[in-house]
Write a protein that holds these residues in place. Structure first.
Motif, PDB file in Angstrom:
ATOM      1  N   PRO A   1      28.306-139.876  57.702  1.00 14.41           N
ATOM      2  CA  PRO A   1      27.571-139.647  58.698  1.00 14.41           C
ATOM      3  C   PRO A   1      27.280-139.249  60.075  1.00 14.41           C
ATOM      4  CG  PRO A   1      28.241-142.160  59.177  1.00 14.41           C
ATOM      5  CD  PRO A   1      28.873-141.260  57.599  1.00 14.41           C
ATOM      6  N   PRO A   2      26.982-138.196  60.805  1.00  8.65           N
ATOM      7  CA  PRO A   2      26.332-137.778  62.109  1.00  8.65           C
ATOM      8  C   PRO A   2      27.280-138.867  63.301  1.00  8.65           C
ATOM      9  CG  PRO A   2      24.840-136.653  60.823  1.00  8.65           C
ATOM     10  CD  PRO A   2      25.229-138.046  60.694  1.00  8.65           C
ATOM     11  N   LEU A   3      28.266-139.027  64.316  1.00  6.86           N
ATOM     12  CA  LEU A   3      28.279-140.216  65.519  1.00  6.86           C
ATOM     13  C   LEU A   3      26.561-140.215  66.167  1.00  6.86           C
ATOM     14  CD1 LEU A   3      31.686-138.058  66.797  1.00  6.86           C
ATOM     15  CD2 LEU A   3      31.092-139.743  64.999  1.00  6.86           C
ATOM     16  N   GLY A   4      26.873-141.402  66.155  1.00  9.61           N
ATOM     17  CA  GLY A   4      25.244-142.199  66.454  1.00  9.61           C
ATOM     18  C   GLY A   4      23.912-142.833  65.373  1.00  9.61           C
ATOM     19  N   VAL A   5      24.294-142.634  63.960  1.00  8.98           N
ATOM     20  CA  VAL A   5      24.036-143.761  62.901  1.00  8.98           C
ATOM     21  C   VAL A   5      24.093-144.596  63.381  1.00  8.98           C
ATOM     22  CG1 VAL A   5      23.522-143.450  60.636  1.00  8.98           C
ATOM     23  CG2 VAL A   5      23.940-141.067  61.661  1.00  8.98           C
ATOM     24  N   GLY A   6      25.993-144.849  62.868  1.00  8.84           N
ATOM     25  CA  GLY A   6      26.246-146.014  62.850  1.00  8.84           C
ATOM     26  C   GLY A   6      25.730-147.211  61.957  1.00  8.84           C
ATOM     27  N   GLY A   7      26.346-148.070  61.635  1.00  8.09           N
ATOM     28  CA  GLY A   7      27.084-149.416  60.210  1.00  8.09           C
ATOM     29  C   GLY A   7      27.462-148.233  58.885  1.00  8.09           C
ATOM     30  N   LEU A   8      27.461-147.135  58.751  1.00 10.80           N
ATOM     31  CA  LEU A   8      28.195-146.443  58.056  1.00 10.80           C
ATOM     32  C   LEU A   8      29.858-146.182  57.947  1.00 10.80           C
ATOM     33  CD1 LEU A   8      25.502-144.031  56.770  1.00 10.80           C
ATOM     34  CD2 LEU A   8      25.662-146.575  55.656  1.00 10.80           C
ATOM     35  N   PRO A   9      30.299-146.487  57.024  1.00  9.61           N
ATOM     36  CA  PRO A   9      31.713-146.249  57.200  1.00  9.61           C
ATOM     37  C   PRO A   9      32.649-144.460  57.081  1.00  9.61           C
ATOM     38  CG  PRO A   9      31.346-147.065  54.968  1.00  9.61           C
ATOM     39  CD  PRO A   9      30.452-146.915  55.508  1.00  9.61           C
ATOM     40  N   PHE A  10      33.325-144.632  57.030  1.00 10.11           N
ATOM     41  CA  PHE A  10      34.202-143.361  57.376  1.00 10.11           C
ATOM     42  C   PHE A  10      35.400-143.634  56.380  1.00 10.11           C
ATOM     43  CE2 PHE A  10      32.415-143.299  62.164  1.00 10.11           C
ATOM     44  CZ  PHE A  10      31.227-142.010  61.492  1.00 10.11           C
ATOM     45  N   GLU A  11      35.537-142.047  55.956  1.00  4.59           N
ATOM     46  CA  GLU A  11      36.872-142.545  54.713  1.00  4.59           C
ATOM     47  C   GLU A  11      37.493-141.211  55.672  1.00  4.59           C
ATOM     48  OE1 GLU A  11      37.463-142.071  50.098  1.00  4.59           O
ATOM     49  OE2 GLU A  11      35.045-142.138  51.152  1.00  4.59           O
ATOM     50  N   THR A  12      39.084-141.510  54.968  1.00  2.94           N
ATOM     51  CA  THR A  12      40.029-140.912  55.172  1.00  2.94           C
ATOM     52  C   THR A  12      40.461-139.749  53.848  1.00  2.94           C
ATOM     53  OG1 THR A  12      40.360-141.640  57.805  1.00  2.94           O
ATOM     54  CG2 THR A  12      42.219-140.695  56.346  1.00  2.94           C
ATOM     55  N   VAL A  13      41.473-138.929  54.212  1.00  3.95           N
ATOM     56  CA  VAL A  13      41.732-138.353  52.853  1.00  3.95           C
ATOM     57  C   VAL A  13      43.173-137.480  53.445  1.00  3.95           C
ATOM     58  CG1 VAL A  13      41.164-136.683  51.742  1.00  3.95           C
ATOM     59  CG2 VAL A  13      39.651-137.607  51.599  1.00  3.95           C
ATOM     60  N   GLN A  14      44.170-138.066  52.794  1.00  7.10           N
ATOM     61  CA  GLN A  14      45.423-137.247  52.966  1.00  7.10           C
ATOM     62  C   GLN A  14      45.933-136.556  51.710  1.00  7.10           C
ATOM     63  OE1 GLN A  14      47.996-140.482  53.924  1.00  7.10           O
ATOM     64  NE2 GLN A  14      49.784-139.172  53.416  1.00  7.10           N
ATOM     65  N   LEU A  15      46.146-135.272  52.262  1.00  2.00           N
ATOM     66  CA  LEU A  15      47.216-134.587  51.279  1.00  2.00           C
ATOM     67  C   LEU A  15      48.305-133.933  51.423  1.00  2.00           C
ATOM     68  CD1 LEU A  15      44.848-131.683  51.479  1.00  2.00           C
ATOM     69  CD2 LEU A  15      44.346-133.149  52.585  1.00  2.00           C
ATOM     70  N   ASP A  16      48.893-133.365  50.402  1.00  3.08           N
ATOM     71  CA  ASP A  16      49.928-132.368  51.223  1.00  3.08           C
ATOM     72  C   ASP A  16      50.036-130.885  51.616  1.00  3.08           C
ATOM     73  OD1 ASP A  16      51.527-134.786  50.659  1.00  3.08           O
ATOM     74  OD2 ASP A  16      52.298-134.461  48.481  1.00  3.08           O
ATOM     75  N   VAL A  17      50.403-130.877  52.626  1.00  2.43           N
ATOM     76  CA  VAL A  17      49.920-129.227  52.461  1.00  2.43           C
ATOM     77  C   VAL A  17      50.975-128.589  52.503  1.00  2.43           C
ATOM     78  CG1 VAL A  17      49.181-127.989  55.023  1.00  2.43           C
ATOM     79  CG2 VAL A  17      47.910-129.862  54.324  1.00  2.43           C
ATOM     80  N   PRO A  18      51.830-127.621  51.606  1.00  2.42           N
ATOM     81  CA  PRO A  18      53.236-126.279  51.904  1.00  2.42           C
ATOM     82  C   PRO A  18      52.930-125.922  53.042  1.00  2.42           C
ATOM     83  CG  PRO A  18      51.632-126.244  50.018  1.00  2.42           C
ATOM     84  CD  PRO A  18      50.825-126.758  51.151  1.00  2.42           C
ATOM     85  N   GLU A  19      54.439-125.622  53.646  1.00  2.87           N
ATOM     86  CA  GLU A  19      54.267-124.844  54.133  1.00  2.87           C
ATOM     87  C   GLU A  19      54.595-124.029  54.862  1.00  2.87           C
ATOM     88  OE1 GLU A  19      58.695-124.196  57.410  1.00  2.87           O
ATOM     89  OE2 GLU A  19      58.876-123.618  55.241  1.00  2.87           O
ATOM     90  N   GLY A  20      53.352-123.410  55.822  1.00  2.00           N
ATOM     91  CA  GLY A  20      53.113-121.944  56.434  1.00  2.00           C
ATOM     92  C   GLY A  20      51.918-122.220  55.975  1.00  2.00           C
ATOM     93  N   SER A  21      51.046-122.827  55.536  1.00  2.00           N
ATOM     94  CA  SER A  21      49.281-122.787  55.140  1.00  2.00           C
ATOM     95  C   SER A  21      48.925-122.778  56.640  1.00  2.00           C
ATOM     96  CB  SER A  21      49.104-124.435  54.361  1.00  2.00           C
ATOM     97  OG  SER A  21      50.231-124.764  52.933  1.00  2.00           O
ATOM     98  N   LEU A  22      47.225-122.160  56.219  1.00  2.00           N
ATOM     99  CA  LEU A  22      46.034-121.578  56.833  1.00  2.00           C
ATOM    100  C   LEU A  22      45.497-122.891  56.729  1.00  2.00           C
ATOM    101  CD1 LEU A  22      45.919-118.896  57.619  1.00  2.00           C
ATOM    102  CD2 LEU A  22      46.545-119.666  59.357  1.00  2.00           C
ATOM    103  N   LEU A  23      44.734-123.668  58.112  1.00  2.00           N
ATOM    104  CA  LEU A  23      44.026-124.713  58.100  1.00  2.00           C
ATOM    105  C   LEU A  23      42.958-123.717  59.544  1.00  2.00           C
ATOM    106  CD1 LEU A  23      46.117-128.637  58.343  1.00  2.00           C
ATOM    107  CD2 LEU A  23      44.448-127.700  56.549  1.00  2.00           C
ATOM    108  N   ALA A  24      42.059-124.400  59.009  1.00  2.00           N
ATOM    109  CA  ALA A  24      40.420-124.016  59.736  1.00  2.00           C
ATOM    110  C   ALA A  24      39.672-124.916  59.547  1.00  2.00           C
ATOM    111  CB  ALA A  24      40.525-123.103  59.064  1.00  2.00           C
TER     112      ALA A  24
END
Length: 667
Positions: free
Chosen positions: A459-482
């Motif tokens: 949810p957008p910040l300010g809604v309240g009461g709902l959780p956020f979820e973290t995702v983890q992944l492997d990223v090769p060297e030289g990748s672009l993150l935008a």
């Protein structure tokens, strides 16, 4: 054109009188009588009254009367006195009738002319209200005023504005006297341009004391004037009118209009019309000035709250961009940051506060400061967003209380934001991220097209009461993150899905660096005029290999302190850091001793060599140590005090299976 047409009519009627009189004289000399011929002579004065001005009508009537008197008074002696009086009385009556017709016609023409002029002036006033002030730009408003005035009101129009108005500032000079310097903001001319030198838009203009513009600026009233030539005669540009642009008690500039010689000079009605148009234009100019001031203030605040230069990171090569939209509502609340974390990691964050203007910029600054603080204690992305959500809710509650107390400000319902928070670890090449209602980040692996990471939106910040979820992944060297805000997708105006696809294609094209990637994306998706504020962060990932990292397991025995100190000393020597070895050994000894004595197993030591030397000691306890000043007779409590004085930075971060105490030494 009108005077030429009147001259032709007058010449035709005079010639008609002469021809008709000559015909009657010839018939009289030949003693030929034509019944009813004298009666036709009464038509000419009446026709003149219907076509000519009063003087010319009188001239035609008198000429006609004189010709008939000569013909029938001198060439027709056989006509009796009564007949002569009758013949002469007819053109005299016709003359009076023609004069009456002329007076009635001229009166109606003047009345119709006044009605037409009034209609034209109302039309010009309506056009000015419709065209002037279409934007919140001082320059554009001045140009619109000049465009409306030319042709419909004057042959030449120029608008001069004070520099403080163009800068969006308040007038601090007070009453003015003497020569006045303004800046030519707009200038327009009709088919007949003014003769002589004239200032171009953008150039300063000095109005000498006593000139019409200077008097208009001083008195606040329009000043009509004549512009004589050097010889003293009226020049082609012989009628001018200087109108002060005054709104809300402040004079922001002056407009001066010029009519060339083929048009009538400015009269009192023209002055009233110019005053009304100038007053309306001045309000729009002042609105644009106020908007410029607020926008510049918002931009200055926003720029001061955003990172000025992206710090060099060992984990990524990052490039950032921020583009402010040219919107009437002011700048938005888009923001970004690249934050160095412990363990050579880096955090990247982008966010967007709902709303525009100073309030959005101030809220953005609060959120960025909160993110920096929460990042320093190494919270995972989902927990960090939860704390930001609580912060937005508390801010909204404070705003509701302020509104209940009668204070101004934005409505509490408008306080909301989106955010994307991502952490990259160059040692493990792993990336963890969470988002709160924000567009997903893009990943470009080496040799592969761009893809969007599947991270639950939350949810957008300010809604309240709902959780956020973290995702983890492997990223090769030289990748672009935008990472980006939705303004990047909305700039083309084709919708979110189309914007995402265009961004994916733009990122898929090979580029040499993160800086080139930023420029390439903005050129393709935004251009020169973004519809919304745009924040963009592009990072190329790096890897810290085994030659930069050393790690050892430590048994829960104080005797292990000497062993790991020797291992660390040899590794530092291998890295060529003999000068830092002694300080590093002291810090490592204190950290390992603290973990063995007060923590639980397993204990782990890791060294990371980058632009600084990072020393990390991990154990299975969740109890974080606190820095305190030991008293004189205390046997312990000095370890962290020593570490804090020797290290450039130090801190603690929590892990799911314990904690890590780290310290950095400058190299």
């Amino acid at each position: 054109m009108h005077s030429t047409r009147l001259g032709r009519r007058f010449a035709v009627l005079v010639l008609s009188v002469a021809l008709f009189s000559g015909l009657q004289a010839a018939l009289a000399l030949a003693d030929i009588r034509v019944m009813g011929l004298p009666e036709y002579s009464v038509l000419l004065p009446v026709v003149a009254g219907a076509l000519l001005p009063l003087r010319q009508t009188l001239a035609v009537g008198l000429l006609n009367l004189a010709a008939i008197s000569v013909v029938y008074g001198g060439l027709r002696p056989d006509i009796g006195l009564a007949g002569q009086l009758t013949v002469v009385a007819a053109p005299a009556v016709a003359l009076g009738l023609g004069m009456a017709v002329c007076r009635v016609r001229l009166s109606r023409e003047r009345r119709l002319e006044r009605v037409m002029i009034a209609r034209d002036r109302l039309g010009l006033l309506s056009e000015a209200g419709r065209r002037v002030g279409s934007t919140l730009s001082v320059t554009r408003t001045a140009e619109e005023l000049a465009d409306v005035a030319v042709h419909g009101f004057a042959d030449h129009a120029a608008v001069d504005i004070f520099d403080w108005v163009l800068r969006g500032e308040d007038d601090t000079a007070g009453p003015r006297a003497g020569d006045m310097t303004l800046r030519r903001t707009a200038s327009r001319s009709g088919p007949e341009p003014l003769t002589g030198p004239t200032a171009e838009p953008g150039e300063p203009v000095i109005h000498p004391q006593g000139s019409a513009p200077a008097r208009a600026l001083t008195t606040g009233e329009p000043v009509p004037a004549r512009a004589p030539s050097a010889a003293g005669a009226a020049s082609p540009a012989d009628s001018t009118l200087a109108v002060p642009l005054r709104a809300r008690g402040v004079t922001v500039g002056v407009a001066h209009f010029t009519r060339t010689g083929h048009r009538a000079a400015f009269d009192a009605d023209d002055v009233l019309l110019a005053r009304e148009i100038g007053a309306r234009a001045a309000v729009f100019v002042d609105n644009a000035r106020r908007y410029t001031r607020e926008r510049d203030t918002s931009l200055a605040l926003q720029q001061s709250l955003l990172p000025q230069v992206a710090a060099e990171q060992s984990a990524v090569s990052a490039a950032t961009r921020y583009l402010a939209a040219d919107s009437r509502a002011g700048v938005g609340g888009d923001w970004f940051d690249v934050i160095p974390l412990s363990g050579a990691r880096v955090a990247m964050v982008v966010g967007d506060v709902v709303g525009r203007g100073l309030h959005a910029s101030a809220t953005m600054g609060r959120l960025r400061a909160a993110v920096r603080t929460l990042a320093d204690i190494d919270l995972p992305p989902d927990e960090l967003l939860t704390h930001l959500d609580d912060l937005i809710i508390r801010l909204g509650t404070d705003m509701e209380r302020a509104q209940a107390a009668g204070h101004g400000g934005a409505r509490a319902g408008e306080l909301a934001a989106t955010c994307l928070y991502m952490i990259y670890d160059p040692v493990s090449r792993s990336c963890t991220a969470a988002r709160a209602g924000h567009p997903p980040p893009a990943l470009v692996r080496p040799g592969a097209p761009a893809e969007y990471l599947d991270i639950p939106a939350g949810p957008p910040l300010g809604v309240g009461g709902l959780p956020f979820e973290t995702v983890q992944l492997d990223v090769p060297e030289g990748s672009l993150l935008a990472l980006y805000t939705d303004g990047l997708l909305a700039s083309a105006g084709d919708g979110l899905e189309v914007g995402l696809e265009r961004l994916r294609k733009a990122l898929s094209e090979p580029v040499a660096s993160a800086e080139d990637a930023c420029d390439h994306v903005l050129d393709l998706l935004v251009g020169d005029a973004p519809r919304d504020d745009v924040a963009l962060v592009v990072a190329r990932t790096r890897e810290l290999g085994a030659d930069h990292v050393a790690a050892w397991d430590v048994s829960p025995d104080l005797a292990e302190v000497a062993r790991v100190r020797d291992l660390a000393s040899r590794r530092l020597a291998g890295w060529g850091l003999e000068e830092q070895a002694f300080t590093a050994e002291v810090v490592i000894s204190e950290l390992v001793t603290n973990a063995v004595r007060y923590g639980t197993g397993p204990v782990h030591l890791r060294l990371i060599r980058q632009d600084t030397l990072i020393m990390e000691v991990s154990d299975g306890s969740n109890t974080a140590p606190h820095l305190r000043r030991a008293r004189v007779f205390d046997e312990g409590g000095r370890g962290l005090f020593i570490v804090a004085h020797l290290a450039e930075r130090w801190g603690t971060r929590q892990r799911p299976d314990g904690k890590t105490i780290w310290a950095e030494l400058a190299l």
